[in-house]
Write a protein that holds these residues in place. Structure first.
Motif, PDB file in Angstrom:
ATOM      1  N   VAL A   2       0.841  -1.188   0.000  1.00 20.04           N
ATOM      2  CA  VAL A   2       0.000   0.000   0.000  1.00 20.04           C
ATOM      3  C   VAL A   2       0.881   1.245   0.000  1.00 20.04           C
ATOM      4  O   VAL A   2       1.801   1.365   0.807  1.00 20.04           O
ATOM      5  CB  VAL A   2      -0.925   0.011   1.227  1.00 20.04           C
ATOM      6  N   GLN A   3       0.572   2.161  -0.904  1.00 20.10           N
ATOM      7  CA  GLN A   3       1.311   3.413  -0.977  1.00 20.10           C
ATOM      8  C   GLN A   3       0.335   4.580  -0.906  1.00 20.10           C
ATOM      9  O   GLN A   3      -0.730   4.543  -1.535  1.00 20.10           O
ATOM     10  CB  GLN A   3       2.130   3.486  -2.268  1.00 20.10           C
ATOM     11  N   LEU A   4       0.728   5.614  -0.165  1.00 18.20           N
ATOM     12  CA  LEU A   4      -0.095   6.800   0.012  1.00 18.20           C
ATOM     13  C   LEU A   4       0.712   8.010  -0.435  1.00 18.20           C
ATOM     14  O   LEU A   4       1.861   8.182   0.002  1.00 18.20           O
ATOM     15  CB  LEU A   4      -0.496   6.986   1.481  1.00 18.20           C
ATOM     16  N   VAL A   5       0.134   8.833  -1.287  1.00 13.34           N
ATOM     17  CA  VAL A   5       0.819  10.013  -1.795  1.00 13.34           C
ATOM     18  C   VAL A   5      -0.057  11.240  -1.585  1.00 13.34           C
ATOM     19  O   VAL A   5      -1.144  11.338  -2.159  1.00 13.34           O
ATOM     20  CB  VAL A   5       1.174   9.859  -3.283  1.00 13.34           C
ATOM     21  N   GLU A   6       0.450  12.168  -0.762  1.00 11.38           N
ATOM     22  CA  GLU A   6      -0.282  13.398  -0.470  1.00 11.38           C
ATOM     23  C   GLU A   6       0.083  14.497  -1.466  1.00 11.38           C
ATOM     24  O   GLU A   6       1.179  14.497  -2.035  1.00 11.38           O
ATOM     25  CB  GLU A   6       0.037  13.916   0.941  1.00 11.38           C
ATOM     26  N   SER A   7      -0.828  15.430  -1.603  1.00  9.32           N
ATOM     27  CA  SER A   7      -0.574  16.624  -2.409  1.00  9.32           C
ATOM     28  C   SER A   7      -1.493  17.738  -1.909  1.00  9.32           C
ATOM     29  O   SER A   7      -2.433  17.483  -1.147  1.00  9.32           O
ATOM     30  CB  SER A   7      -0.816  16.359  -3.891  1.00  9.32           C
ATOM     31  N   GLY A   8      -1.196  18.963  -2.358  1.00  7.74           N
ATOM     32  CA  GLY A   8      -2.059  20.087  -2.042  1.00  7.74           C
ATOM     33  C   GLY A   8      -1.553  21.026  -0.965  1.00  7.74           C
ATOM     34  O   GLY A   8      -2.177  22.045  -0.688  1.00  7.74           O
ATOM     35  N   GLY A   9      -0.420  20.699  -0.366  1.00  9.43           N
ATOM     36  CA  GLY A   9       0.132  21.584   0.635  1.00  9.43           C
ATOM     37  C   GLY A   9       0.672  22.854   0.006  1.00  9.43           C
ATOM     38  O   GLY A   9       0.784  22.976  -1.214  1.00  9.43           O
ATOM     39  N   GLY A  10       1.005  23.823   0.872  1.00  9.89           N
ATOM     40  CA  GLY A  10       1.559  25.073   0.370  1.00  9.89           C
ATOM     41  C   GLY A  10       1.512  26.162   1.409  1.00  9.89           C
ATOM     42  O   GLY A  10       1.309  25.892   2.605  1.00  9.89           O
ATOM     43  N   LEU A  11       1.702  27.381   0.942  1.00 10.50           N
ATOM     44  CA  LEU A  11       1.698  28.556   1.800  1.00 10.50           C
ATOM     45  C   LEU A  11       0.371  29.290   1.634  1.00 10.50           C
ATOM     46  O   LEU A  11      -0.063  29.542   0.508  1.00 10.50           O
ATOM     47  CB  LEU A  11       2.858  29.478   1.419  1.00 10.50           C
ATOM     48  N   VAL A  12      -0.267  29.617   2.755  1.00 13.35           N
ATOM     49  CA  VAL A  12      -1.559  30.302   2.716  1.00 13.35           C
ATOM     50  C   VAL A  12      -1.610  31.304   3.857  1.00 13.35           C
ATOM     51  O   VAL A  12      -0.980  31.094   4.909  1.00 13.35           O
ATOM     52  CB  VAL A  12      -2.717  29.280   2.812  1.00 13.35           C
ATOM     53  N   GLN A  13      -2.337  32.369   3.668  1.00  8.49           N
ATOM     54  CA  GLN A  13      -2.487  33.366   4.719  1.00  8.49           C
ATOM     55  C   GLN A  13      -3.493  32.901   5.761  1.00  8.49           C
ATOM     56  O   GLN A  13      -4.407  32.108   5.464  1.00  8.49           O
ATOM     57  CB  GLN A  13      -2.949  34.692   4.129  1.00  8.49           C
TER      58      GLN A  13
END
Length: 122
Positions: A2-13
């Motif tokens: 099983v592999q899990l890959v996250e995305s969508g992070g970043g810098l936000v105010q």
């Protein structure tokens, strides 16, 4: 495996929103409870949210209740974390996790993603 890959992070105010995604491969996604954890600098990893295999059994940490929403799309093998009204204290590396049950998931998940950084500027 099983592999899990996250995305969508970043810098936000502060006060802004962000949506994290986690795609799962190598297993039967619809049979897993899914969740999110986070780890801020100098702190231990902590539970954020969890969702059962059918979309029920949703749990949140008190610190994110009313601001974060966890959801899943079993057809896309994906779990989401919609984060709103973000605060500087939400800054952390966010990890996706999976296990057979929500009960186990909230403490010692069997599977982890590599993490995605979320930084909230004040």
């Amino acid at each position: 495996q099983v592999q899990l890959v996250e995305s969508g992070g970043g810098l936000v105010q502060a006060g802004g929103s962000l949506r994290l995604s986690c795609v799962v491969s190598g297993g039967t996604f619809s049979s897993y409870a899914m969740g999110w954890f986070r780890q801020a600098p100098g702190k231990e990893r902590e539970f954020v949210a969890a969702i059962g295999w059918s979309g029920g059994s949703i749990n949140y940490a008190d610190s994110v209740k009313g601001r974060f929403t966890i959801s899943r799309n079993n057809a896309k093998n994906t779990v989401y974390l919609q984060m709103s009204s973000l605060k500087s204290e939400d800054t952390a590396v966010y990890y996706c996790a999976a296990d057979k049950t929500v009960v186990v998931l909230t403490t010692t998940p069997a599977y982890w993603g590599q993490g995605t950084q979320v930084t909230v500027s004040s």
